[in-house]
Scaffold this motif. Sequence first.
Motif, PDB file in Angstrom:
ATOM      1  N   THR A  86      12.027  10.327   6.719  1.00 38.24           N
ATOM      2  CA  THR A  86      12.232  11.474   6.024  1.00 38.24           C
ATOM      3  C   THR A  86      11.776  11.360   4.477  1.00 38.24           C
ATOM      4  OG1 THR A  86      14.376  11.704   7.166  1.00 38.24           O
ATOM      5  CG2 THR A  86      14.113  13.168   5.323  1.00 38.24           C
ATOM      6  N   ARG A  87      12.065  10.057   3.886  1.00 39.65           N
ATOM      7  CA  ARG A  87      11.587  10.178   2.267  1.00 39.65           C
ATOM      8  C   ARG A  87      10.185  10.005   2.214  1.00 39.65           C
ATOM      9  NH1 ARG A  87      15.149   6.300  -1.481  1.00 39.65           N
ATOM     10  NH2 ARG A  87      13.434   7.169  -2.824  1.00 39.65           N
TER      11      ARG A  87
ATOM     12  N   GLU B 194      11.218  -1.672   0.786  1.00 33.68           N
ATOM     13  CA  GLU B 194      12.109  -0.478   1.505  1.00 33.68           C
ATOM     14  C   GLU B 194      11.161   0.356   2.380  1.00 33.68           C
ATOM     15  OE1 GLU B 194      14.063   2.114  -1.368  1.00 33.68           O
ATOM     16  OE2 GLU B 194      13.645   0.787  -2.773  1.00 33.68           O
ATOM     17  N   PHE B 195       9.686  -0.275   2.433  1.00 34.32           N
ATOM     18  CA  PHE B 195       9.004   0.413   3.376  1.00 34.32           C
ATOM     19  C   PHE B 195       8.754  -0.521   4.750  1.00 34.32           C
ATOM     20  CE2 PHE B 195       7.655   2.392  -0.591  1.00 34.32           C
ATOM     21  CZ  PHE B 195       7.483   3.791  -0.271  1.00 34.32           C
ATOM     22  N   ALA B 196       9.767  -1.435   4.835  1.00 40.81           N
ATOM     23  CA  ALA B 196       9.490  -2.404   5.917  1.00 40.81           C
ATOM     24  C   ALA B 196       9.750  -1.589   7.322  1.00 40.81           C
ATOM     25  CB  ALA B 196      10.532  -3.560   5.810  1.00 40.81           C
ATOM     26  N   PRO B 197      10.857  -0.928   7.338  1.00 39.50           N
ATOM     27  CA  PRO B 197      11.068   0.115   8.708  1.00 39.50           C
ATOM     28  C   PRO B 197       9.834   0.719   9.246  1.00 39.50           C
ATOM     29  CG  PRO B 197      13.118   0.122   7.298  1.00 39.50           C
ATOM     30  CD  PRO B 197      12.085  -0.449   6.453  1.00 39.50           C
ATOM     31  N   ILE B 198       9.308   1.268   7.994  1.00 36.34           N
ATOM     32  CA  ILE B 198       7.996   2.381   8.237  1.00 36.34           C
ATOM     33  C   ILE B 198       6.757   1.490   8.946  1.00 36.34           C
ATOM     34  CG2 ILE B 198       6.584   3.929   7.356  1.00 36.34           C
ATOM     35  CD1 ILE B 198       8.919   4.823   5.705  1.00 36.34           C
ATOM     36  N   VAL B 199       6.737   0.343   8.175  1.00 35.67           N
ATOM     37  CA  VAL B 199       5.521  -0.607   8.629  1.00 35.67           C
ATOM     38  C   VAL B 199       5.875  -1.196   9.864  1.00 35.67           C
ATOM     39  CG1 VAL B 199       4.248  -2.688   7.846  1.00 35.67           C
ATOM     40  CG2 VAL B 199       4.868  -0.868   6.071  1.00 35.67           C
TER      41      VAL B 199
ATOM     42  N   VAL C 248       0.838  -1.019  -0.008  1.00 40.17           N
ATOM     43  CA  VAL C 248      -0.172   0.189  -0.109  1.00 40.17           C
ATOM     44  C   VAL C 248       1.017   1.299   0.169  1.00 40.17           C
ATOM     45  CG1 VAL C 248      -1.707   1.466   1.398  1.00 40.17           C
ATOM     46  CG2 VAL C 248      -2.017  -0.988   1.337  1.00 40.17           C
ATOM     47  N   LEU C 249       1.689   1.396   0.876  1.00 40.36           N
ATOM     48  CA  LEU C 249       2.684   2.532   0.856  1.00 40.36           C
ATOM     49  C   LEU C 249       3.489   2.684  -0.350  1.00 40.36           C
ATOM     50  CD1 LEU C 249       3.914   2.406   4.722  1.00 40.36           C
ATOM     51  CD2 LEU C 249       1.805   3.425   3.739  1.00 40.36           C
ATOM     52  N   SER C 250       4.050   1.710  -1.024  1.00 44.77           N
ATOM     53  CA  SER C 250       4.660   1.795  -2.215  1.00 44.77           C
ATOM     54  C   SER C 250       3.828   2.644  -3.397  1.00 44.77           C
ATOM     55  CB  SER C 250       4.871   0.366  -2.890  1.00 44.77           C
ATOM     56  OG  SER C 250       3.687  -0.273  -3.369  1.00 44.77           O
ATOM     57  N   THR C 251       2.681   2.718  -3.076  1.00 40.67           N
ATOM     58  CA  THR C 251       1.930   3.893  -4.151  1.00 40.67           C
ATOM     59  C   THR C 251       2.335   5.355  -3.950  1.00 40.67           C
ATOM     60  OG1 THR C 251       0.077   4.028  -2.540  1.00 40.67           O
ATOM     61  CG2 THR C 251      -0.022   2.274  -4.264  1.00 40.67           C
ATOM     62  N   LEU C 252       2.735   5.415  -2.763  1.00 43.43           N
ATOM     63  CA  LEU C 252       3.063   7.197  -2.303  1.00 43.43           C
ATOM     64  C   LEU C 252       4.544   7.233  -2.875  1.00 43.43           C
ATOM     65  CD1 LEU C 252       2.652   7.062   1.277  1.00 43.43           C
ATOM     66  CD2 LEU C 252       0.903   7.701  -0.393  1.00 43.43           C
ATOM     67  N   ASP C 253       5.600   6.424  -3.464  1.00 41.93           N
ATOM     68  CA  ASP C 253       6.962   6.802  -3.855  1.00 41.93           C
ATOM     69  C   ASP C 253       7.169   5.562  -5.055  1.00 41.93           C
ATOM     70  OD1 ASP C 253       9.238   7.372  -4.600  1.00 41.93           O
ATOM     71  OD2 ASP C 253      10.159   7.736  -2.626  1.00 41.93           O
ATOM     72  N   ALA C 254       6.574   5.903  -6.076  1.00 41.66           N
ATOM     73  CA  ALA C 254       7.116   4.810  -7.219  1.00 41.66           C
ATOM     74  C   ALA C 254       8.725   4.527  -7.277  1.00 41.66           C
ATOM     75  CB  ALA C 254       6.524   5.254  -8.505  1.00 41.66           C
ATOM     76  N   GLN C 255       9.437   5.418  -6.974  1.00 41.67           N
ATOM     77  CA  GLN C 255      10.970   4.868  -7.084  1.00 41.67           C
ATOM     78  C   GLN C 255      11.363   4.074  -6.043  1.00 41.67           C
ATOM     79  OE1 GLN C 255      12.981   8.831  -7.111  1.00 41.67           O
ATOM     80  NE2 GLN C 255      12.000   9.326  -8.839  1.00 41.67           N
ATOM     81  N   ARG C 256      10.457   3.766  -5.079  1.00 40.57           N
ATOM     82  CA  ARG C 256      10.942   2.737  -4.074  1.00 40.57           C
ATOM     83  C   ARG C 256      10.256   1.226  -4.073  1.00 40.57           C
ATOM     84  NH1 ARG C 256      10.841   5.814   1.591  1.00 40.57           N
ATOM     85  NH2 ARG C 256      12.054   3.860   2.077  1.00 40.57           N
TER      86      ARG C 256
END
Length: 328
Positions: A112-113, A61-66, A49-57
């Motif tokens: 940050t990103r 890569e969103f594992a720490p945030i999740v 779901v979060l990958s829709t916020l930043d197509a370059q990632r």
Amino acid sequence: MDALRYLDTAIGFTLGMTVLATLIGTVTAAWIAAIRSRSRDLAKGLQAVLSTLDAQREPEEFAPIVNALLRDKMLTSWIRLPRLNIGATEAIGREELVLLLLRNAGKGGHWTRIGEALERIIGQKPADALRAVEREMLEQERQSPSLPATVWRTRALAKVVPELASRLFAQFDDVMTRTEDNTAYSSKVTATLLALAFLVIYPVNAFDMLTRLSTDKAAAAQLAAFAAGEKNVDKLRAEVEKQGLFGDVFQEHSRHWTEIRKHQPGNCVARYWVAARLAFSQPGVWVTWMLVGMGAPFWQSLLDRLLGLRSKISQKTETERAQRAQQN
């Protein structure tokens, strides 16, 4: 009455399967909870779901945030040990997700990103957007106090940060549905494997159960009567064992383990292999495995239906007997 006798046999057999499926289901649920399977599936879904916020990632890569989101103090007050996968919540709402992202976006570090991505999407700082959303939620509550809080949140998000809400909401429900499906599939596979291991140790034979019930009318009737008045699984299991429905498989010195000790004394691995060969050389054990795999809810539902049918037949039989007595 033959119909009642056959029905008692079916009830006794269904009761036995219900007890076995419940035992295995309980162990399965404990194992799934211990390995935090649902939390892992939820984390993978949120990464997508979060990958829709930043197509370059990439989603990974969103594992720490999740991980941080699922252990946020707003969602859980339990002890949080990310490295051991302990303390993560197993449920999160889509409105909660957006609010938590806005609340944590300014923390720095791995935030940050995503904070920069949020600012590009909503056109303002996440902290300012959060305050505006909270004010709008309060206004929605004032205008429609009878509506659920989720409606206030959804309306506020749609008004203040529509672009962000639409991106996350569009994917959230589908991803959560797949998460539920993945968890259910994992539970089913685990239950099947645990049933296999269980029957190696305790080789309950479905054919022997049917033979016992069909030849012992009194045992079948007693099991049916006991099932009608008792819902405690432990007591039902005790009664099933008392009536010999499972043979001697749960006894310490059963024929099964007596035979195993003759083959490989002192070697646990070899003994288990011999136990597997002995157990599944019986077709009835394979049948038990397939039937138990249908799950406790299925057998419990079938048992309730059979008990209801038995009650109707018993009442009809009693009525006919009373009528004959009056005629005589």
